[in-house]
Scaffold this active site. Sequence first.
Site, PDB file in Angstrom:
ATOM      1  N   ASP A 122      14.184  -6.040  -1.072  1.00 44.59           N
ATOM      2  CA  ASP A 122      14.699  -4.746  -0.599  1.00 44.59           C
ATOM      3  C   ASP A 122      16.123  -4.576  -1.125  1.00 44.59           C
ATOM      4  O   ASP A 122      16.953  -5.490  -0.974  1.00 44.59           O
ATOM      5  CB  ASP A 122      14.679  -4.732   0.937  1.00 44.59           C
ATOM      6  CG  ASP A 122      14.895  -3.349   1.516  1.00 44.59           C
ATOM      7  OD1 ASP A 122      15.863  -2.677   1.105  1.00 44.59           O
ATOM      8  OD2 ASP A 122      14.122  -2.936   2.387  1.00 44.59           O
TER       9      ASP A 122
ATOM     10  N   GLN B 127      10.825   5.434   9.166  1.00 45.63           N
ATOM     11  CA  GLN B 127      10.290   5.268   7.806  1.00 45.63           C
ATOM     12  C   GLN B 127      11.003   6.209   6.847  1.00 45.63           C
ATOM     13  O   GLN B 127      11.220   7.384   7.152  1.00 45.63           O
ATOM     14  CB  GLN B 127       8.776   5.561   7.800  1.00 45.63           C
ATOM     15  CG  GLN B 127       8.108   5.258   6.469  1.00 45.63           C
ATOM     16  CD  GLN B 127       6.586   5.455   6.496  1.00 45.63           C
ATOM     17  OE1 GLN B 127       6.051   6.028   7.445  1.00 45.63           O
ATOM     18  NE2 GLN B 127       5.918   4.996   5.467  1.00 45.63           N
TER      19      GLN B 127
ATOM     20  N   HIS C 158       4.181  -0.220   3.563  1.00 48.31           N
ATOM     21  CA  HIS C 158       4.924  -1.447   3.244  1.00 48.31           C
ATOM     22  C   HIS C 158       5.328  -2.178   4.511  1.00 48.31           C
ATOM     23  O   HIS C 158       5.445  -1.590   5.586  1.00 48.31           O
ATOM     24  CB  HIS C 158       6.164  -1.125   2.406  1.00 48.31           C
ATOM     25  CG  HIS C 158       7.126  -0.194   3.068  1.00 48.31           C
ATOM     26  ND1 HIS C 158       6.958   1.168   3.090  1.00 48.31           N
ATOM     27  CD2 HIS C 158       8.286  -0.423   3.738  1.00 48.31           C
ATOM     28  CE1 HIS C 158       7.970   1.734   3.728  1.00 48.31           C
ATOM     29  NE2 HIS C 158       8.782   0.785   4.140  1.00 48.31           N
ATOM     30  N   PHE C 159       5.537  -3.475   4.325  1.00 48.29           N
ATOM     31  CA  PHE C 159       5.959  -4.352   5.415  1.00 48.29           C
ATOM     32  C   PHE C 159       7.277  -5.000   5.024  1.00 48.29           C
ATOM     33  O   PHE C 159       7.468  -5.399   3.870  1.00 48.29           O
ATOM     34  CB  PHE C 159       4.901  -5.433   5.667  1.00 48.29           C
ATOM     35  CG  PHE C 159       3.616  -4.859   6.213  1.00 48.29           C
ATOM     36  CD1 PHE C 159       3.394  -4.779   7.577  1.00 48.29           C
ATOM     37  CD2 PHE C 159       2.652  -4.351   5.353  1.00 48.29           C
ATOM     38  CE1 PHE C 159       2.228  -4.214   8.079  1.00 48.29           C
ATOM     39  CE2 PHE C 159       1.473  -3.786   5.842  1.00 48.29           C
ATOM     40  CZ  PHE C 159       1.265  -3.719   7.204  1.00 48.29           C
ATOM     41  N   HIS C 160       8.172  -5.098   5.992  1.00 47.82           N
ATOM     42  CA  HIS C 160       9.462  -5.763   5.790  1.00 47.82           C
ATOM     43  C   HIS C 160       9.370  -7.192   6.323  1.00 47.82           C
ATOM     44  O   HIS C 160       8.949  -7.392   7.472  1.00 47.82           O
ATOM     45  CB  HIS C 160      10.569  -5.072   6.597  1.00 47.82           C
ATOM     46  CG  HIS C 160      10.828  -3.649   6.240  1.00 47.82           C
ATOM     47  ND1 HIS C 160      11.919  -3.265   5.506  1.00 47.82           N
ATOM     48  CD2 HIS C 160      10.159  -2.503   6.538  1.00 47.82           C
ATOM     49  CE1 HIS C 160      11.927  -1.937   5.369  1.00 47.82           C
ATOM     50  NE2 HIS C 160      10.862  -1.454   5.982  1.00 47.82           N
TER      51      HIS C 160
HETATM   52  P1  DGP Z   1      11.310   2.196   5.370  1.00 47.41           P
HETATM   53  O1  DGP Z   1      12.545   2.770   5.961  1.00 47.41           O
HETATM   54  O2  DGP Z   1      10.532   1.326   6.310  1.00 47.41           O
HETATM   55  O3  DGP Z   1      10.488   3.255   4.699  1.00 47.41           O
HETATM   56  O4  DGP Z   1      11.824   1.179   4.273  1.00 47.41           O
HETATM   57  C1  DGP Z   1      12.138   1.511   2.974  1.00 47.41           C
HETATM   58  C2  DGP Z   1      12.968   0.362   2.437  1.00 47.41           C
HETATM   59  O5  DGP Z   1      12.975   0.470   1.033  1.00 47.41           O
HETATM   60  C3  DGP Z   1      14.422   0.372   2.888  1.00 47.41           C
HETATM   61  O6  DGP Z   1      14.694  -0.840   3.598  1.00 47.41           O
HETATM   62  C4  DGP Z   1      15.218   0.425   1.612  1.00 47.41           C
HETATM   63  C5  DGP Z   1      14.232   0.080   0.538  1.00 47.41           C
HETATM   64  N1  DGP Z   1      14.396   0.786  -0.702  1.00 47.41           N
HETATM   65  C6  DGP Z   1      14.643   2.110  -0.881  1.00 47.41           C
HETATM   66  N2  DGP Z   1      14.691   2.415  -2.189  1.00 47.41           N
HETATM   67  C7  DGP Z   1      14.462   1.251  -2.850  1.00 47.41           C
HETATM   68  C8  DGP Z   1      14.396   0.919  -4.249  1.00 47.41           C
HETATM   69  O7  DGP Z   1      14.543   1.737  -5.143  1.00 47.41           O
HETATM   70  N3  DGP Z   1      14.156  -0.386  -4.545  1.00 47.41           N
HETATM   71  C9  DGP Z   1      13.983  -1.343  -3.586  1.00 47.41           C
HETATM   72  N4  DGP Z   1      13.761  -2.583  -3.991  1.00 47.41           N
HETATM   73  N5  DGP Z   1      14.052  -1.057  -2.265  1.00 47.41           N
HETATM   74  C10 DGP Z   1      14.282   0.228  -1.913  1.00 47.41           C
END
Ligand code: DGP
Length: 145
Positions: free
Chosen positions: A37, A101, A107-109
Amino acid sequence: MSLDGAYDDDNIFAKIIRGEIPAAKVYEDAHVLAFMDVFPQSRGHVLVISKKSKARNLLDVKPEVLSHVMLDVQKVALAIRKALKPDGIVLTQFNGAPAGQSVFHLHFHLIPRWTDQPLKAHGEGGMADPKELAALAQQIAAEIG
Ligand code: DGP
């Protein structure tokens, strides 16, 4: 976006799957892609996303797809434990903008935790150094069983 709505083929994770945007990849197979992330809530924060499904969230996904994804979520969690030796690992998943979200592709964190380190707020961690993410991705990938 609420719980209802259409899947957007141009969401950021779809672009990562297609290779249009770079990501620090940890693991990939027929079902999932796992990568760091860029706004990590802790060191080693990994996202595990479905590669084939156009599900936006947990409510959309077909059970047979979800079962594969969850097995890989566990696989990556085990690798995080071996690689980074955290005291705990948080698994989170958000459904709909009101729930937090921001990217509407399932997706899962996986967020490692250490007892002496506070957790950064979701989406408020600030952007990580790409070199640091690449090194972490390599470290975790080396422990994938
Ligand atoms: P959510 O809020 O659950 O939809 O999580 C989206 C996550 O994605 C957030 O923690 C930040 C991450 N994120 C956003 N844009 C990008 C990106 O371009 N690349 C990566 N690796 N992560 C991203």
